[in-house]
Scaffold this motif. Structure first.
Motif, PDB file in Angstrom:
ATOM      1  N   HIS A  99      53.681 -33.960  40.142  1.00 22.39           N
ATOM      2  CA  HIS A  99      54.626 -32.842  40.241  1.00 22.39           C
ATOM      3  C   HIS A  99      53.895 -31.562  40.621  1.00 22.39           C
ATOM      4  O   HIS A  99      54.340 -30.797  41.489  1.00 22.39           O
ATOM      5  CB  HIS A  99      55.328 -32.710  38.890  1.00 22.39           C
ATOM      6  N   LYS A 100      52.756 -31.307  39.983  1.00 22.95           N
ATOM      7  CA  LYS A 100      51.944 -30.132  40.299  1.00 22.95           C
ATOM      8  C   LYS A 100      51.495 -30.140  41.756  1.00 22.95           C
ATOM      9  O   LYS A 100      51.530 -29.105  42.433  1.00 22.95           O
ATOM     10  CB  LYS A 100      50.706 -30.098  39.397  1.00 22.95           C
ATOM     11  N   GLU A 101      51.083 -31.304  42.231  1.00 20.00           N
ATOM     12  CA  GLU A 101      50.625 -31.410  43.627  1.00 20.00           C
ATOM     13  C   GLU A 101      51.756 -31.090  44.599  1.00 20.00           C
ATOM     14  O   GLU A 101      51.555 -30.390  45.596  1.00 20.00           O
ATOM     15  CB  GLU A 101      50.070 -32.816  43.876  1.00 20.00           C
ATOM     16  N   VAL A 104      54.501 -29.253  44.010  1.00 21.65           N
ATOM     17  CA  VAL A 104      54.828 -27.830  43.903  1.00 21.65           C
ATOM     18  C   VAL A 104      53.782 -26.984  44.627  1.00 21.65           C
ATOM     19  O   VAL A 104      54.115 -25.993  45.284  1.00 21.65           O
ATOM     20  CB  VAL A 104      54.931 -27.418  42.411  1.00 21.65           C
ATOM     21  N   THR A 105      52.522 -27.394  44.531  1.00 21.61           N
ATOM     22  CA  THR A 105      51.440 -26.656  45.187  1.00 21.61           C
ATOM     23  C   THR A 105      51.562 -26.715  46.706  1.00 21.61           C
ATOM     24  O   THR A 105      51.327 -25.719  47.403  1.00 21.61           O
ATOM     25  CB  THR A 105      50.070 -27.212  44.752  1.00 21.61           C
ATOM     26  N   VAL A 106      51.932 -27.883  47.237  1.00 21.49           N
ATOM     27  CA  VAL A 106      52.107 -28.030  48.691  1.00 21.49           C
ATOM     28  C   VAL A 106      53.180 -27.061  49.191  1.00 21.49           C
ATOM     29  O   VAL A 106      52.989 -26.359  50.199  1.00 21.49           O
ATOM     30  CB  VAL A 106      52.494 -29.481  49.047  1.00 21.49           C
ATOM     31  N   ILE A 107      54.306 -26.988  48.492  1.00 25.66           N
ATOM     32  CA  ILE A 107      55.394 -26.100  48.915  1.00 25.66           C
ATOM     33  C   ILE A 107      55.000 -24.640  48.722  1.00 25.66           C
ATOM     34  O   ILE A 107      55.374 -23.770  49.530  1.00 25.66           O
ATOM     35  CB  ILE A 107      56.688 -26.453  48.143  1.00 25.66           C
ATOM     36  N   TYR A 108      54.227 -24.368  47.695  1.00 23.86           N
ATOM     37  CA  TYR A 108      53.698 -23.011  47.488  1.00 23.86           C
ATOM     38  C   TYR A 108      52.820 -22.602  48.674  1.00 23.86           C
ATOM     39  O   TYR A 108      52.937 -21.469  49.179  1.00 23.86           O
ATOM     40  CB  TYR A 108      52.886 -22.978  46.200  1.00 23.86           C
ATOM     41  N   ASN A 109      51.963 -23.498  49.129  1.00 20.39           N
ATOM     42  CA  ASN A 109      51.076 -23.206  50.264  1.00 20.39           C
ATOM     43  C   ASN A 109      51.865 -22.991  51.552  1.00 20.39           C
ATOM     44  O   ASN A 109      51.519 -22.128  52.367  1.00 20.39           O
ATOM     45  CB  ASN A 109      50.056 -24.331  50.445  1.00 20.39           C
ATOM     46  N   ILE A 110      52.936 -23.774  51.731  1.00 20.86           N
ATOM     47  CA  ILE A 110      53.799 -23.584  52.902  1.00 20.86           C
ATOM     48  C   ILE A 110      54.406 -22.186  52.867  1.00 20.86           C
ATOM     49  O   ILE A 110      54.413 -21.460  53.869  1.00 20.86           O
ATOM     50  CB  ILE A 110      54.917 -24.654  52.937  1.00 20.86           C
ATOM     51  N   GLY A 111      54.912 -21.783  51.694  1.00 20.08           N
ATOM     52  CA  GLY A 111      55.501 -20.456  51.552  1.00 20.08           C
ATOM     53  C   GLY A 111      54.494 -19.351  51.793  1.00 20.08           C
ATOM     54  O   GLY A 111      54.811 -18.343  52.444  1.00 20.08           O
ATOM     55  N   SER A 112      53.281 -19.533  51.299  1.00 23.36           N
ATOM     56  CA  SER A 112      52.238 -18.513  51.489  1.00 23.36           C
ATOM     57  C   SER A 112      51.898 -18.345  52.962  1.00 23.36           C
ATOM     58  O   SER A 112      51.697 -17.221  53.443  1.00 23.36           O
ATOM     59  CB  SER A 112      50.981 -18.897  50.703  1.00 23.36           C
ATOM     60  N   ARG A 113      51.826 -19.466  53.687  1.00 20.47           N
ATOM     61  CA  ARG A 113      51.531 -19.396  55.124  1.00 20.47           C
ATOM     62  C   ARG A 113      52.646 -18.680  55.873  1.00 20.47           C
ATOM     63  O   ARG A 113      52.393 -17.909  56.814  1.00 20.47           O
ATOM     64  CB  ARG A 113      51.297 -20.800  55.691  1.00 20.47           C
ATOM     65  N   ILE A 114      53.886 -18.939  55.470  1.00 18.72           N
ATOM     66  CA  ILE A 114      55.023 -18.282  56.118  1.00 18.72           C
ATOM     67  C   ILE A 114      54.960 -16.769  55.905  1.00 18.72           C
ATOM     68  O   ILE A 114      55.167 -15.979  56.832  1.00 18.72           O
ATOM     69  CB  ILE A 114      56.357 -18.852  55.581  1.00 18.72           C
ATOM     70  N   PRO A 167      53.365 -19.860  40.367  1.00 20.98           N
ATOM     71  CA  PRO A 167      52.255 -19.837  39.404  1.00 20.98           C
ATOM     72  C   PRO A 167      52.690 -20.106  37.963  1.00 20.98           C
ATOM     73  O   PRO A 167      51.995 -20.806  37.216  1.00 20.98           O
ATOM     74  CB  PRO A 167      51.684 -18.425  39.565  1.00 20.98           C
ATOM     75  N   GLY A 168      53.850 -19.578  37.573  1.00 18.46           N
ATOM     76  CA  GLY A 168      54.361 -19.840  36.227  1.00 18.46           C
ATOM     77  C   GLY A 168      54.729 -21.296  36.035  1.00 18.46           C
ATOM     78  O   GLY A 168      54.505 -21.869  34.952  1.00 18.46           O
ATOM     79  N   ILE A 169      55.281 -21.918  37.071  1.00 13.24           N
ATOM     80  CA  ILE A 169      55.634 -23.338  36.997  1.00 13.24           C
ATOM     81  C   ILE A 169      54.367 -24.185  36.864  1.00 13.24           C
ATOM     82  O   ILE A 169      54.313 -25.120  36.060  1.00 13.24           O
ATOM     83  CB  ILE A 169      56.421 -23.761  38.263  1.00 13.24           C
ATOM     84  N   LEU A 170      53.345 -23.858  37.641  1.00 21.23           N
ATOM     85  CA  LEU A 170      52.085 -24.610  37.584  1.00 21.23           C
ATOM     86  C   LEU A 170      51.407 -24.440  36.222  1.00 21.23           C
ATOM     87  O   LEU A 170      50.864 -25.401  35.661  1.00 21.23           O
ATOM     88  CB  LEU A 170      51.147 -24.148  38.694  1.00 21.23           C
ATOM     89  N   SER A 171      51.449 -23.234  35.693  1.00 18.64           N
ATOM     90  CA  SER A 171      50.860 -22.983  34.374  1.00 18.64           C
ATOM     91  C   SER A 171      51.584 -23.769  33.286  1.00 18.64           C
ATOM     92  O   SER A 171      50.960 -24.337  32.378  1.00 18.64           O
ATOM     93  CB  SER A 171      50.913 -21.486  34.059  1.00 18.64           C
ATOM     94  N   SER A 172      52.903 -23.827  33.391  1.00 21.33           N
ATOM     95  CA  SER A 172      53.707 -24.586  32.437  1.00 21.33           C
ATOM     96  C   SER A 172      53.398 -26.075  32.516  1.00 21.33           C
ATOM     97  O   SER A 172      53.276 -26.769  31.493  1.00 21.33           O
ATOM     98  CB  SER A 172      55.195 -24.332  32.711  1.00 21.33           C
ATOM     99  N   ALA A 173      53.247 -26.590  33.737  1.00 21.38           N
ATOM    100  CA  ALA A 173      52.905 -28.008  33.920  1.00 21.38           C
ATOM    101  C   ALA A 173      51.524 -28.304  33.349  1.00 21.38           C
ATOM    102  O   ALA A 173      51.310 -29.346  32.704  1.00 21.38           O
ATOM    103  CB  ALA A 173      52.948 -28.371  35.404  1.00 21.38           C
ATOM    104  N   ASP A 174      50.577 -27.392  33.566  1.00 25.43           N
ATOM    105  CA  ASP A 174      49.230 -27.550  32.996  1.00 25.43           C
ATOM    106  C   ASP A 174      49.283 -27.633  31.471  1.00 25.43           C
ATOM    107  O   ASP A 174      48.553 -28.412  30.853  1.00 25.43           O
ATOM    108  CB  ASP A 174      48.342 -26.377  33.409  1.00 25.43           C
ATOM    109  N   SER A 175      50.146 -26.829  30.872  1.00 22.83           N
ATOM    110  CA  SER A 175      50.279 -26.817  29.414  1.00 22.83           C
ATOM    111  C   SER A 175      50.792 -28.159  28.897  1.00 22.83           C
ATOM    112  O   SER A 175      50.309 -28.674  27.882  1.00 22.83           O
ATOM    113  CB  SER A 175      51.230 -25.687  28.993  1.00 22.83           C
ATOM    114  N   VAL A 176      51.766 -28.731  29.598  1.00 20.76           N
ATOM    115  CA  VAL A 176      52.293 -30.051  29.211  1.00 20.76           C
ATOM    116  C   VAL A 176      51.201 -31.112  29.323  1.00 20.76           C
ATOM    117  O   VAL A 176      51.010 -31.922  28.408  1.00 20.76           O
ATOM    118  CB  VAL A 176      53.505 -30.429  30.089  1.00 20.76           C
ATOM    119  N   ILE A 177      50.477 -31.103  30.432  1.00 16.73           N
ATOM    120  CA  ILE A 177      49.409 -32.088  30.649  1.00 16.73           C
ATOM    121  C   ILE A 177      48.337 -31.962  29.576  1.00 16.73           C
ATOM    122  O   ILE A 177      47.847 -32.963  29.040  1.00 16.73           O
ATOM    123  CB  ILE A 177      48.800 -31.909  32.056  1.00 16.73           C
TER     124      ILE A 177
END
Length: 217
Positions: free
Chosen positions: A57-59, A61-71, A195-205
């Protein structure tokens, strides 16, 4: 039967009954411990799978985050004049992607209702994360739908599928610049929330990792 024997027989009967009850309770306790152990083993399997799903899930979300950053970077470079390649096809390249999130993780919204996980804190963490992520999914879906219904038709009509004689220079068109601004806004919203979503996922893991390690000791 002698009246003197009756109290003795009653005591024997009482002792026998007590022994039977104690044996039954002992058997239940042993059986319960065995069942509890089995549930813990099953729960461990669930925890490992949840951890794998959250990592995947993190991976995603990160891919879509990178797409948005490039845009965002690409559109900013167009607005501030840093990009000189203003050919229509080049302008559009890199800002058309509307990739959807993988929604596998949302299945845990229903799974949490079962007795698969006993740790209340972890269940709360997962439920909170899923609620936040679901909000992001709904927002991004509406942003992508707006882009598909308004911006795409405009770009197709004015930039991609017209003959050379009919094509306009999109970057000089105020309407196209408005389209770019909306696209940047949507992509930047993803940047802000992710970033908040990724941090939350890290906390669960991390919480799952602690539970798994405590059970292996």
């Amino acid at each position: 039967m002698s009246k003197k024997l009756r109290p003795f027989q009653n005591r024997i009967a009482l002792i026998s009954t007590t022994i039977i009850i104690l044996f039954y309770l002992t058997s239940c306790t042993v059986s319960e411990k065995a069942t509890t152990g089995k549930i813990n083993d099953d729960e461990q399997i669930y925890l490992r799978q949840i951890s794998k799903d959250f990592i995947q899930h993190k991976e995603d979300v990160t891919v879509i985050y990178n797409i948005g950053s490039r845009i965002v970077k690409r559109i900013d470079s167009l607005f501030n004049g840093l990009r000189k390649d203003t050919v229509n096809s080049t302008l559009i390249s890199g800002i058309m992607t509307t990739r959807s999130y993988d929604l596998t993780i949302l299945a845990y919204k229903d799974i949490l209702n079962g007795n698969y996980i006993k740790n209340a804190n972890l269940k709360l963490e997962i439920a909170t994360h899923i609620a936040r992520f679901e909000g992001l999914v709904q927002s991004k879906r509406s942003w992508d739908e707006q882009w598909d219904k308004t911006a795409r038709p405009y770009i197709y009509d004015n930039g991609l599928f017209k003959s050379v004689e009919q094509k306009s220079n999109l970057i000089s068109d105020p309407v196209f610049r408005s389209v770019l601004f909306d696209r940047r806004m949507f992509a930047h919203d993803v940047e802000i929330i992710t970033p908040g979503i990724l941090s939350s996922a890290d906390s669960v893991i991390a919480s799952i990792d602690v539970l798994l390690k405590s059970r292996s000791n």
